[in-house]
Design a protein around this motif. Structure first.
Motif, PDB file in Angstrom:
ATOM      1  N   UNK A 151     -10.770 -34.463 -11.270  1.00  0.00           N
ATOM      2  CA  UNK A 151     -11.988 -33.883 -11.813  1.00  0.00           C
ATOM      3  C   UNK A 151     -11.718 -33.450 -13.250  1.00  0.00           C
ATOM      4  N   UNK A 152     -12.532 -33.883 -14.205  1.00  0.00           N
ATOM      5  CA  UNK A 152     -12.314 -33.444 -15.585  1.00  0.00           C
ATOM      6  C   UNK A 152     -12.391 -31.925 -15.735  1.00  0.00           C
ATOM      7  N   UNK A 153     -13.201 -31.284 -14.910  1.00  0.00           N
ATOM      8  CA  UNK A 153     -13.388 -29.837 -14.992  1.00  0.00           C
ATOM      9  C   UNK A 153     -13.407 -29.281 -13.564  1.00  0.00           C
ATOM     10  N   UNK A 154     -12.271 -28.780 -13.061  1.00  0.00           N
ATOM     11  CA  UNK A 154     -12.180 -28.391 -11.649  1.00  0.00           C
ATOM     12  C   UNK A 154     -12.726 -27.005 -11.338  1.00  0.00           C
ATOM     13  N   UNK A 155     -13.744 -26.579 -12.057  1.00  0.00           N
ATOM     14  CA  UNK A 155     -14.472 -25.362 -11.714  1.00  0.00           C
ATOM     15  C   UNK A 155     -15.961 -25.652 -11.804  1.00  0.00           C
ATOM     16  N   UNK A 156     -16.756 -24.826 -11.136  1.00  0.00           N
ATOM     17  CA  UNK A 156     -18.207 -24.897 -11.181  1.00  0.00           C
ATOM     18  C   UNK A 156     -18.698 -23.473 -10.989  1.00  0.00           C
ATOM     19  N   UNK A 157     -19.973 -23.290 -10.941  1.00  0.00           N
ATOM     20  CA  UNK A 157     -20.521 -21.947 -10.740  1.00  0.00           C
ATOM     21  C   UNK A 157     -19.959 -21.322  -9.465  1.00  0.00           C
ATOM     22  N   UNK A 158     -19.173 -20.240  -9.623  1.00  0.00           N
ATOM     23  CA  UNK A 158     -18.574 -19.511  -8.499  1.00  0.00           C
ATOM     24  C   UNK A 158     -17.832 -20.436  -7.534  1.00  0.00           C
ATOM     25  N   UNK A 159     -17.207 -21.454  -8.087  1.00  0.00           N
ATOM     26  CA  UNK A 159     -16.496 -22.432  -7.265  1.00  0.00           C
ATOM     27  C   UNK A 159     -15.270 -22.948  -8.019  1.00  0.00           C
ATOM     28  N   UNK A 160     -14.149 -23.055  -7.300  1.00  0.00           N
ATOM     29  CA  UNK A 160     -12.907 -23.581  -7.851  1.00  0.00           C
ATOM     30  C   UNK A 160     -12.431 -24.709  -6.947  1.00  0.00           C
ATOM     31  N   UNK A 161     -11.942 -25.795  -7.557  1.00  0.00           N
ATOM     32  CA  UNK A 161     -11.372 -26.915  -6.822  1.00  0.00           C
ATOM     33  C   UNK A 161      -9.853 -26.888  -6.976  1.00  0.00           C
ATOM     34  N   UNK A 162      -9.132 -26.992  -5.866  1.00  0.00           N
ATOM     35  CA  UNK A 162      -7.672 -26.935  -5.901  1.00  0.00           C
ATOM     36  C   UNK A 162      -7.080 -28.092  -5.103  1.00  0.00           C
ATOM     37  N   UNK A 163      -5.808 -28.385  -5.377  1.00  0.00           N
ATOM     38  CA  UNK A 163      -5.109 -29.423  -4.631  1.00  0.00           C
ATOM     39  C   UNK A 163      -5.753 -30.778  -4.786  1.00  0.00           C
ATOM     40  N   UNK A 164      -5.770 -31.552  -3.709  1.00  0.00           N
ATOM     41  CA  UNK A 164      -6.295 -32.913  -3.771  1.00  0.00           C
ATOM     42  C   UNK A 164      -7.788 -32.982  -4.029  1.00  0.00           C
TER      43      UNK A 164
END
Length: 416
Positions: free
Chosen positions: A290-303
């Motif tokens: 993901x070019x940007x691994x965050x979103x509104x009140x959301x975080x993307x981690x790991x795979x």
């Protein structure tokens, strides 16, 4: 294990974690431990679509190498003791280029370390982590998946497949490459297709591995063998073999004798004679991120944030650094008892992750393309590079720093 009913009102949470594989379970356990140490109530829920032992994609037949730096982080989080009995130490790594003169070694003694990494089997890890999640009193919905997601300025309302509804201030997506959370938000995912598949299997050998790991670059791609704990008196190695898709499928279905002879021919005899092979699995190999691994009140981690080619064994190690940096930015909110989903925290997380993440992704892509290419100037260059590492040991330090999971800007001694 659904602790509420579909008819109940949304359960109020601070943090909902979608995905209970390595990254999600580790994050949940570390958050619960930190909240307990601070004496702060923290409402966490873990949502997992797959029951343990039912083909869970995060806890399947594969083994992974946990780098020394990652073991250090897990110790600091109070979690390594769960996994230590499952580990098989990597003390030495042999790296070679098949058919060419390039080769080098990384050795624990050269860095004054007890080991360079630890190999664990994911299925056994899953059992340990799930038991720890239950013991920690973390609310877990399993098997259950995310059906719908509605967002507003203060948080997210999750509707699960069971009909259960949850309301959370912060959503953490740890649900892998095919992230349902990313799908709900319609967020972009970039990928690089290397036209390779990974053939994964456990290999029986006629002699002990001596805690060596091997990475051999062949004309089809890298071939890695990791040491495993002996089982039923058999010396075992974990194989990951990058191959063209049609070749991977052919070897996956070949009879045992043919498979072992082909593997022996590709790898050589440094590990001894291969005498048996377990169940074989084939996975497509791509670099996705993901070019940007965050979103509104959301975080993307790991795979869910990035999925790596296994050439350098950095998948979980990079994902753990996601988890550690997220814990760091959330700690101030936990100490103060403030909003864990506040946008400034997420942007701080993004700043912390950008350089490490981008550098790792670029290095992986360069390694795959450089060592899966038979263009003779590249072959000569990589062989010379491997030889230089052998001839000039100080050059190994930056290579080892990346391979063993040390954080950006740290010296080797800081994690010893």
């Amino acid at each position: 294990m659904n602790p509420s009913t579909p008819e109940s009102a949304p359960q109020a949470l601070d943090i909902a974690i979608i995905g209970a594989a390595m990254a999600g379970a580790t994050l949940a356990l570390a958050l619960a431990k930190r909240a307990k140490a601070l004496g702060r109530p923290l409402r966490i829920a873990l949502i997992e679509a797959h029951e343990q032992g039912s083909g869970h994609p995060g806890f399947d037949a594969r083994s992974i190498a946990i780098a020394h730096g990652s073991v250090t982080e897990l110790k600091r989080l109070g979690l390594w003791s769960l996994l230590a009995p499952l580990g098989c130490a990597i003390n030495d790594i042999h790296i070679s280029d098949r058919g060419h003169f390039g080769m080098t070694e990384l050795n624990r003694d050269g860095f004054d370390l007890p080991f360079l990494g630890q190999v664990v089997e994911l299925e056994a890890v899953g059992q340990k982590l799930l038991a720890a999640v239950k013991d920690a009193g973390i609310t877990i919905y399993c098997p259950d998946g995310l059906r719908e997601l509605a967002s507003d300025s203060d948080g997210h309302t999750l509707t699960l497949e069971s009909g259960v509804r949850l309301r959370t201030k912060l959503l953490v997506a740890a649900d892998g490459l095919h992230s349902r959370v990313r799908e709900c938000f319609n967020l972009p995912l970039e990928s690089r297709d290397f036209a390779q598949c990974g053939l994964v299997a456990n290999i029986g050998c006629d002699r002990p591995h001596g805690h060596w790991a091997w990475e051999r670059f062949t004309d089809t791609g890298p071939l890695a063998l990791l040491p495993m704990q002996d089982s039923a008196g058999q010396h075992r190695l974990s194989l990951v073999w990058a191959l063209p898709p049609e070749e991977a499928e052919r070897l996956a279905s070949a009879d045992e004798a043919l498979f072992l002879s082909q593997l022996q021919r590709a790898f050589g005899s440094r590990a001894g004679k291969f005498i048996s092979v377990g169940k074989r699995h084939v996975y497509p190999l791509k670099l996705s991120f993901m070019p940007r691994p965050i979103h509104h009140r959301c975080v993307f981690v790991g795979n869910a944030a990035q999925t790596l080619h296994p050439i350098a064994g950095q998948g979980f190690n990079l994902g753990l650094r996601d988890v550690v940096d997220l814990l760091q930015v959330l700690d101030s909110a936990l100490v103060a008892g403030t909003d864990v989903g506040e946008h400034s925290l997420l942007h701080h997380y993004l700043e912390l992750r950008t350089d490490d993440r981008n550098q790792t992704l670029c290095n992986i892509e360069a390694l795959v393309r450089g060592f899966s290419n038979q263009y003779w100037p590249l072959v000569a260059g990589r062989s010379l590079g491997l030889r230089l590492l052998s001839w000039c040991p100080p050059l190994k330090a930056p290579v080892a720093s990346r391979a063993m999971g040390w954080r950006r800007g740290k010296r080797l001694s800081e994690n010893c």
